[in-house]
Every structure is written in C-alpha cells, then in structure tokens.
Design a protein around this motif. Structure first.
Motif, mmCIF file in Angstrom:
data_model
loop_
_atom_site.group_PDB
_atom_site.id
_atom_site.type_symbol
_atom_site.label_atom_id
_atom_site.label_comp_id
_atom_site.label_asym_id
_atom_site.label_seq_id
_atom_site.Cartn_x
_atom_site.Cartn_y
_atom_site.Cartn_z
ATOM 1 N N ALA A 195 0.863 -1.160 -0.094
ATOM 2 C CA ALA A 195 -0.060 -0.129 -0.080
ATOM 3 C C ALA A 195 0.829 1.258 -0.122
ATOM 4 C CB ALA A 195 -1.120 0.081 1.126
ATOM 5 N N ASP A 196 1.978 1.145 0.624
ATOM 6 C CA ASP A 196 2.956 2.463 0.705
ATOM 7 C C ASP A 196 3.608 2.782 -0.732
ATOM 8 O OD1 ASP A 196 4.781 0.454 1.020
ATOM 9 O OD2 ASP A 196 5.508 1.206 3.081
ATOM 10 N N ALA A 197 3.400 1.885 -1.546
ATOM 11 C CA ALA A 197 3.938 2.212 -2.997
ATOM 12 C C ALA A 197 3.488 3.314 -3.771
ATOM 13 C CB ALA A 197 3.893 0.936 -3.678
ATOM 14 N N ILE A 198 2.210 3.866 -3.080
ATOM 15 C CA ILE A 198 1.467 4.792 -3.802
ATOM 16 C C ILE A 198 2.410 6.184 -3.970
ATOM 17 C CG2 ILE A 198 -0.618 6.577 -3.661
ATOM 18 C CD1 ILE A 198 -1.982 4.065 -2.398
ATOM 19 N N VAL A 199 2.109 6.832 -5.163
ATOM 20 C CA VAL A 199 2.647 8.207 -5.122
ATOM 21 C C VAL A 199 1.603 9.165 -5.730
ATOM 22 C CG1 VAL A 199 4.393 9.644 -6.664
ATOM 23 C CG2 VAL A 199 5.170 7.243 -5.871
ATOM 24 N N HIS A 200 1.347 10.329 -5.298
ATOM 25 C CA HIS A 200 0.559 10.990 -5.510
ATOM 26 C C HIS A 200 0.585 11.826 -6.960
ATOM 27 C CE1 HIS A 200 -1.806 10.128 -1.859
ATOM 28 N NE2 HIS A 200 -0.642 10.483 -1.120
ATOM 29 N N ASP A 201 -0.501 12.134 -7.513
ATOM 30 C CA ASP A 201 -0.498 12.943 -8.615
ATOM 31 C C ASP A 201 0.456 14.126 -8.690
ATOM 32 O OD1 ASP A 201 -1.206 13.851 -11.076
ATOM 33 O OD2 ASP A 201 -2.884 15.155 -10.383
ATOM 34 N N GLY A 202 1.211 14.335 -9.530
ATOM 35 C CA GLY A 202 2.364 15.417 -9.199
ATOM 36 C C GLY A 202 3.506 15.202 -8.706
ATOM 37 N N GLY A 228 6.619 0.598 -22.266
ATOM 38 C CA GLY A 228 8.031 0.831 -22.543
ATOM 39 C C GLY A 228 8.786 1.249 -21.438
ATOM 40 N N ALA A 229 10.096 1.623 -21.782
ATOM 41 C CA ALA A 229 11.188 2.053 -20.565
ATOM 42 C C ALA A 229 11.137 3.424 -20.329
ATOM 43 C CB ALA A 229 12.411 1.667 -20.860
ATOM 44 N N LEU A 230 11.271 3.783 -19.038
ATOM 45 C CA LEU A 230 11.443 5.171 -18.639
ATOM 46 C C LEU A 230 12.805 5.571 -18.111
ATOM 47 C CD1 LEU A 230 7.907 5.220 -16.613
ATOM 48 C CD2 LEU A 230 8.594 6.460 -18.689
ATOM 49 N N VAL A 231 12.949 6.846 -18.115
ATOM 50 C CA VAL A 231 14.498 7.217 -17.673
ATOM 51 C C VAL A 231 14.429 8.253 -16.748
ATOM 52 C CG1 VAL A 231 15.765 6.239 -19.614
ATOM 53 C CG2 VAL A 231 15.062 8.496 -19.671
ATOM 54 N N PRO A 232 15.334 8.633 -15.947
ATOM 55 C CA PRO A 232 14.987 9.942 -15.027
ATOM 56 C C PRO A 232 15.118 11.149 -15.870
ATOM 57 C CG PRO A 232 16.840 8.352 -14.148
ATOM 58 C CD PRO A 232 16.302 7.826 -15.424
ATOM 59 N N GLY A 233 14.073 12.009 -15.206
ATOM 60 C CA GLY A 233 13.830 13.049 -16.096
ATOM 61 C C GLY A 233 12.715 12.958 -16.982
ATOM 62 N N ASP A 234 12.034 11.937 -17.142
ATOM 63 C CA ASP A 234 10.828 11.471 -18.055
ATOM 64 C C ASP A 234 9.599 12.237 -17.157
ATOM 65 O OD1 ASP A 234 12.041 10.526 -20.272
ATOM 66 O OD2 ASP A 234 11.477 8.317 -19.778
ATOM 67 N N LYS A 235 8.803 12.915 -18.057
ATOM 68 C CA LYS A 235 7.384 13.411 -17.539
ATOM 69 C C LYS A 235 6.140 12.520 -17.965
ATOM 70 C CE LYS A 235 4.371 17.424 -17.340
ATOM 71 N NZ LYS A 235 4.018 18.686 -17.888
ATOM 72 N N VAL A 236 5.644 11.816 -17.219
ATOM 73 C CA VAL A 236 4.702 10.636 -17.423
ATOM 74 C C VAL A 236 3.046 11.310 -17.344
ATOM 75 C CG1 VAL A 236 3.783 8.485 -17.266
ATOM 76 C CG2 VAL A 236 6.222 8.875 -16.915
ATOM 77 N N LEU A 287 -3.396 11.738 -14.301
ATOM 78 C CA LEU A 287 -2.446 11.554 -13.591
ATOM 79 C C LEU A 287 -0.872 12.012 -14.194
ATOM 80 C CD1 LEU A 287 -0.947 10.210 -11.134
ATOM 81 C CD2 LEU A 287 -1.019 8.037 -12.149
ATOM 82 N N THR A 288 -0.264 12.691 -13.280
ATOM 83 C CA THR A 288 1.075 13.199 -14.019
ATOM 84 C C THR A 288 2.474 12.758 -13.008
ATOM 85 O OG1 THR A 288 0.084 14.833 -15.237
ATOM 86 C CG2 THR A 288 2.288 15.005 -15.029
ATOM 87 N N VAL A 289 3.201 12.136 -13.369
ATOM 88 C CA VAL A 289 4.363 11.882 -12.444
ATOM 89 C C VAL A 289 5.786 12.412 -13.133
ATOM 90 C CG1 VAL A 289 3.428 10.418 -10.821
ATOM 91 C CG2 VAL A 289 4.419 9.820 -12.728
ATOM 92 N N THR A 290 6.587 12.689 -12.327
ATOM 93 C CA THR A 290 8.023 12.589 -13.197
ATOM 94 C C THR A 290 9.129 11.604 -12.578
ATOM 95 O OG1 THR A 290 7.660 15.067 -13.363
ATOM 96 C CG2 THR A 290 9.981 14.252 -13.369
ATOM 97 N N ILE A 291 9.619 11.200 -13.498
ATOM 98 C CA ILE A 291 10.849 9.976 -13.041
ATOM 99 C C ILE A 291 11.927 10.717 -12.236
ATOM 100 C CG2 ILE A 291 12.036 7.822 -13.545
ATOM 101 C CD1 ILE A 291 8.986 7.834 -13.824
#
Length: 236
Positions: free
Chosen positions: A61-68, A209-217, A227-231
């Motif tokens: 459950a604590d794997a959740i990351v909020h929008d933004g 597909g793969a993500l890398v640091p700096g990607d905006k999803v 939902l938007t998150v940044t790696i």
C-alpha cells in the motif's frame, strides 16, 4: 501518545491513502491488487498466451505516489516500464462476490501506473520465482485522485492513454478489457476475501516501454481523470 498507539512497541506506520478529487479527504488503502494480462494487445506484445485468463499479484500500500509527485528511479534495474491502468477503489468486500453485485462494492475510480522493473520480472519468471522484486518496489504505484461512483457511475468504455514527454506511448479503450471490472472483482474474491480499502489496478493496454530519469509521464482515462508524475534520479 494515544491509548491505542501506546500498545505498539514502535510507532505504527502512517496510513497509506489516495486523494479524492475536489476534496481534502483521503481514501485509506488496505491492499493493492493488480491484474495481469487483461488487454489482448498487451498480451501479444509480451509474447504470452492470449487464451489464458488474467491472474493477480500485489503491491504494498505504501508504494502509492500522488499526482504531481516524483518517482525515484529504482535500484537494481535498467529497464523500468510504464503500464497505465484504471484503478478501482472498494468500499466493501467479501468472498466469491458475483459479477451482478460486484459494482455495489466500488467506491470510486482513478488513474494509476503499474511501474515494473521488467528485467527483474522476466528474470524471476524464467526461473519460476515470485514477481515481487519486479513489481512491488518502492513508489511503484502512482495513483491519481479518485472520483466517486456517485459522480461518474461505473465506466466501462473510454480512452485510456499514457504520454512520455508529450509523445503518446499507450492508447486503448476500457471496453478492450478481457475481464471487465465486475468479473475481475468476482475472480479475485474467489481467491482472497476482499475488504473496504482494497484497490484493484485493472490491467494495461499495449505500448508499454522503458522510462529514464527526467521523463514526464502523463496519463488520462476519459471520464475518470488524469495523473502526472516525473521520474527522478535514483536515491543517493
């Protein structure tokens, strides 16, 4: 210290929760269940048997990351993948919940991402070991704000999509699910007793597909939310 807290030998961990759209209230999360192989094109792109029924795995459950939020790039992998999914939040549960009454258990819906350390998942699968190392890592379950069924009903169709740095990578429709939400609740409740606070991530369309640091999803499900998150960089 409250009377309840005094019973514990260490401080209890915080309650994991998902935000509620347009409110300062939170939805408390008990468990996170995920459905595998629920969109036929994703089954094909992963090279699996499209005739096989979906199966289930879990995330903490604590794997959740909020929008933004920012998702730190996880350790031990060079191949973290995105998988956009509709999130189902349960207000009640039970065992062997038949499809015709499954929607009665649903509080609301949202947008989520099942982040996957694909290289570790495949390595575990090849030697017939559990998938947790590839699926259940820290910050592996970003979730957007939930919308109650009283506002949107029970969405069974609508565009589901994910963009990375503005480019569409995943796109499909909720009506492409092999097992719809009531059927998914039914099959999962045959295996475990569901309860209020459980959430279910319902599978992903093709295009992972793969993500890398700096990607905006950026993710969107028509009629449900965004939902938007940044790696981010790996933790030091």
């Amino acid at each position: 210290m409250s009377a309840d807290a005094s019973k514990y030998v260490i401080a209890p961990p915080p309650q994991a929760a998902i935000r509620v759209k347009g409110s300062d209230k939170l939805f408390p999360v008990r468990r996170i269940w995920c459905v595998g192989r629920n969109y036929i094109e994703h089954i094909r792109e992963m090279g699996q048997d499209e005739r096989a029924p979906p199966f289930f795995f879990a995330k903490p459950a604590d794997a959740i990351v909020h929008d933004g939020g920012v998702v730190p790039y996880p350790p031990l992998t060079k191949d973290m993948h995105h998988e956009v999914e509709m999130v189902v939040a349960l207000k009640s549960g039970g065992s062997d919940i038949k499809p015709e009454r499954a929607n009665d258990c649903v509080w609301g819906y949202g947008v989520g991402i099942d982040l996957t350390r694909r290289d570790l998942q495949i390595a575990s699968r090849e030697i017939k070991r559990p998938w947790e190392i590839g699926k259940a890592f820290d910050a592996s379950a970003p979730c957007g704000a939930l919308v109650p069924t009283s506002e949107i009903g029970h969405p069974a169709k609508g565009r589901i999509a994910l963009k990375v740095n503005g480019a569409v990578k995943q796109e499909g429709d909720l009506n492409q699910m092999i097992w719809n939400v009531p059927e998914t609740i039914w099959k999962l409740s045959e295996m475990v007793e569901l309860a209020a606070g459980d959430i279910i991530m319902t599978g992903t369309p093709a295009g992972v597909g793969a993500l890398v640091p700096g990607d905006k999803v950026e993710c969107e499900i028509e009629g449900v939310g965004t939902l938007t998150v940044t790696i981010g960089k790996p933790k030091a």
